[in-house]
Motif scaffolding. Structure first.
Motif, PDB file in Angstrom:
ATOM      1  N   SER A  95      39.060  47.324  48.827  1.00 52.97           N
ATOM      2  CA  SER A  95      39.485  46.349  49.825  1.00 52.97           C
ATOM      3  C   SER A  95      38.314  45.631  50.475  1.00 52.97           C
ATOM      4  O   SER A  95      38.423  44.446  50.823  1.00 52.97           O
ATOM      5  CB  SER A  95      40.326  47.040  50.906  1.00 52.97           C
ATOM      6  OG  SER A  95      40.746  46.128  51.891  1.00 52.97           O
ATOM      7  N   TYR A  98      37.489  42.657  48.422  1.00 56.31           N
ATOM      8  CA  TYR A  98      38.495  41.610  48.593  1.00 56.31           C
ATOM      9  C   TYR A  98      38.368  40.930  49.954  1.00 56.31           C
ATOM     10  O   TYR A  98      38.575  39.716  50.076  1.00 56.31           O
ATOM     11  CB  TYR A  98      39.895  42.205  48.441  1.00 56.31           C
ATOM     12  CG  TYR A  98      40.213  42.697  47.060  1.00 56.31           C
ATOM     13  CD1 TYR A  98      39.977  41.908  45.940  1.00 56.31           C
ATOM     14  CD2 TYR A  98      40.760  43.970  46.855  1.00 56.31           C
ATOM     15  CE1 TYR A  98      40.275  42.363  44.662  1.00 56.31           C
ATOM     16  CE2 TYR A  98      41.068  44.427  45.588  1.00 56.31           C
ATOM     17  CZ  TYR A  98      40.823  43.626  44.491  1.00 56.31           C
ATOM     18  OH  TYR A  98      41.115  44.075  43.225  1.00 56.31           O
ATOM     19  N   ARG A 103      35.470  39.742  43.860  1.00 58.50           N
ATOM     20  CA  ARG A 103      36.253  40.363  42.790  1.00 58.50           C
ATOM     21  C   ARG A 103      35.499  41.607  42.326  1.00 58.50           C
ATOM     22  O   ARG A 103      34.365  41.516  41.863  1.00 58.50           O
ATOM     23  CB  ARG A 103      36.415  39.386  41.630  1.00 58.50           C
ATOM     24  CG  ARG A 103      37.102  39.966  40.405  1.00 58.50           C
ATOM     25  CD  ARG A 103      37.330  38.899  39.353  1.00 58.50           C
ATOM     26  NE  ARG A 103      36.075  38.310  38.879  1.00 58.50           N
ATOM     27  CZ  ARG A 103      35.365  38.777  37.850  1.00 58.50           C
ATOM     28  NH1 ARG A 103      35.757  39.883  37.217  1.00 58.50           N
ATOM     29  NH2 ARG A 103      34.254  38.178  37.473  1.00 58.50           N
ATOM     30  N   ALA A 137      43.093  47.025  39.261  1.00 56.18           N
ATOM     31  CA  ALA A 137      42.276  45.964  39.842  1.00 56.18           C
ATOM     32  C   ALA A 137      41.420  45.245  38.801  1.00 56.18           C
ATOM     33  O   ALA A 137      40.740  44.268  39.137  1.00 56.18           O
ATOM     34  CB  ALA A 137      41.374  46.546  40.930  1.00 56.18           C
ATOM     35  N   ASN A 212      44.611  44.641  48.030  1.00 60.44           N
ATOM     36  CA  ASN A 212      44.510  43.397  48.802  1.00 60.44           C
ATOM     37  C   ASN A 212      44.052  42.221  47.935  1.00 60.44           C
ATOM     38  O   ASN A 212      43.660  41.182  48.454  1.00 60.44           O
ATOM     39  CB  ASN A 212      43.541  43.589  49.976  1.00 60.44           C
ATOM     40  CG  ASN A 212      44.183  44.349  51.122  1.00 60.44           C
ATOM     41  OD1 ASN A 212      45.362  44.163  51.407  1.00 60.44           O
ATOM     42  ND2 ASN A 212      43.412  45.220  51.766  1.00 60.44           N
ATOM     43  N   ARG A 213      44.151  42.386  46.634  1.00 61.37           N
ATOM     44  CA  ARG A 213      43.687  41.362  45.693  1.00 61.37           C
ATOM     45  C   ARG A 213      44.431  40.041  45.867  1.00 61.37           C
ATOM     46  O   ARG A 213      43.810  38.972  45.993  1.00 61.37           O
ATOM     47  CB  ARG A 213      43.871  41.875  44.264  1.00 61.37           C
ATOM     48  CG  ARG A 213      43.574  40.866  43.169  1.00 61.37           C
ATOM     49  CD  ARG A 213      43.924  41.444  41.810  1.00 61.37           C
ATOM     50  NE  ARG A 213      45.311  41.896  41.784  1.00 61.37           N
ATOM     51  CZ  ARG A 213      45.798  42.774  40.906  1.00 61.37           C
ATOM     52  NH1 ARG A 213      45.003  43.285  39.974  1.00 61.37           N
ATOM     53  NH2 ARG A 213      47.060  43.135  40.947  1.00 61.37           N
ATOM     54  N   SER A 216      43.679  38.248  49.077  1.00 57.84           N
ATOM     55  CA  SER A 216      42.345  37.663  49.066  1.00 57.84           C
ATOM     56  C   SER A 216      42.331  36.358  48.278  1.00 57.84           C
ATOM     57  O   SER A 216      41.755  35.353  48.715  1.00 57.84           O
ATOM     58  CB  SER A 216      41.361  38.665  48.449  1.00 57.84           C
ATOM     59  OG  SER A 216      40.061  38.126  48.359  1.00 57.84           O
ATOM     60  N   ARG A 217      42.981  36.363  47.116  1.00 54.62           N
ATOM     61  CA  ARG A 217      43.050  35.152  46.309  1.00 54.62           C
ATOM     62  C   ARG A 217      43.760  34.034  47.060  1.00 54.62           C
ATOM     63  O   ARG A 217      43.321  32.871  47.050  1.00 54.62           O
ATOM     64  CB  ARG A 217      43.777  35.441  45.004  1.00 54.62           C
ATOM     65  CG  ARG A 217      42.996  36.284  44.002  1.00 54.62           C
ATOM     66  CD  ARG A 217      43.859  36.584  42.794  1.00 54.62           C
ATOM     67  NE  ARG A 217      43.145  37.384  41.801  1.00 54.62           N
ATOM     68  CZ  ARG A 217      43.729  37.932  40.736  1.00 54.62           C
ATOM     69  NH1 ARG A 217      45.037  37.762  40.534  1.00 54.62           N
ATOM     70  NH2 ARG A 217      43.022  38.630  39.874  1.00 54.62           N
TER      71      ARG A 217
END
Length: 335
Positions: A95, A98, A103, A137, A212-213, A216-217
């Motif tokens: 996390s 992110y 990445r 991930a 939290n990918r 974040s994106r």
């Protein structure tokens, strides 16, 4: 909600998850003298983010348009199931990458294990959980380090990549922008109840193991420049670090903050960690909490493990819980 029948890992540690962090005020006293104290000759790259503002990870520019993001995180068992603990610890460590807009690319394991007390088969399950989330991930998990430790501990050291011109930092907040939260609060009180009673809260496990990918994106796509993740210092603690670093204040709408099912019941029944109380003690002198009662303040300071992102901006699916305002008498006001 069920009762676990397995060997209870949480009983082999004095604390659990991110609630076992060194209190924020004490930690700042430890690292304060390290900021800028030793100049580096011939550095391999420019340090873009370091100790100065207590951000989520270190960032070093290594070439035009490319930076490395480096972090580590580990903690004692937050749940009794070893596979779930491994998943949670890995998601929590990832996390920080992110939260910076990076990445994750490669990670290594950090394992402390009481080898004469707990079966090594349980340790293998912890590592398997971490590997599962790392693969989810798209992050390599290669090797690591282990020690014989009186208390079980697990986490990752993670290296990621980011665009140095599109970082999300905790010192980039500007007055007039909204604050959004991507996961509900209440993990601390539910985890503390689990440690005390053995009750299993699947909603908490699902929240802690969620990457939290995507958030974040979405934040990067929305042009967000300021964010942090909400972990052991609670919403109030991490928000205080953000507004202090950014030179602004914040107003929180308490009614807009989301909570997990069962969190208020756990609070009512007294399952509040010492870490949560220390969080509140740290931020209270800098906050106007007159608009809420003491229980609500404890929930806002609740020590989270693998919580969501606190984003200065808006993204789909994340409730707006407040806004940044010009610096005033208080760093945080809750209404």
């Amino acid at each position: 909600m069920t009762l676990t029948t397995a060997k209870r890992l949480t009983q082999y540690a004095h604390g659990g998850g991110c609630a076992c962090k060194i209190p924020p005020g004490e930690l700042e006293g430890i690292v304060g003298d390290l900021i800028g104290s030793v100049p580096i000759t011939d550095p391999a790259g420019e340090l873009l983010v370091g100790l100065d503002d207590g951000d989520d990870a270190a960032v070093v520019a290594i070439q035009d348009g490319l930076a490395t993001v480096l972090t580590t995180d580990f903690f004692t068992p937050v749940v009794d199931d070893p596979f779930d603990w491994g998943r949670i610890a890995a998601a929590n460590a990832l996390s920080d990458v992110y939260a910076m807009g990076g990445r994750p690319v490669v990670a290594v394991n950090l394992l402390g294990w009481p080898r004469d007390v707990l079966p090594l088969e349980l340790a293998a399950e912890v590592l398997r959980g971490g590997l599962t989330v790392a693969h989810e991930a798209g992050c390599h998990l290669a090797g690591g380090h282990s020690v014989d430790d009186p208390e079980p501990k697990y986490g990752l050291a993670v290296t990621g990549l980011a665009d140095p011109d599109r970082l999300m930092r905790n010192n980039a907040g500007r007055a007039g922008l909204p604050l959004s939260l991507t996961k509900p609060l209440g993990l601390g009180v539910l985890n503390n109840r689990h440690k005390s009673t053995g009750e299993v809260f699947q909603q908490a496990i699902d929240t802690m193991t969620a990457l939290n990918r995507d958030a974040s994106r979405a934040a990067l796509e929305a042009g967000v420049e300021c964010a942090t993740d909400v972990t052991g210092f609670g919403l109030l603690g991490h928000l205080y670090k953000l507004v202090r670093a950014s030179g602004v204040s914040a107003v929180i709408d308490a009614a807009a903050v989301p909570y997990l099912d069962g969190a208020r019941d756990a609070l009512r029944d007294g399952f509040v960690s010492g870490g949560t109380r220390r969080n509140l003690d740290w931020v209270a002198p800098h906050s106007d909490l007159g608009g809420i009662d003491g229980d609500e303040a404890l929930l806002l300071a609740d020590a989270q493990t693998s919580g969501g992102l606190l984003i200065v901006g808006e993204i789909p699916g994340a409730p707006v819980i407040g806004e940044l305002v010009p610096k005033g008498d208080y760093a945080i006001s809750v209404r």
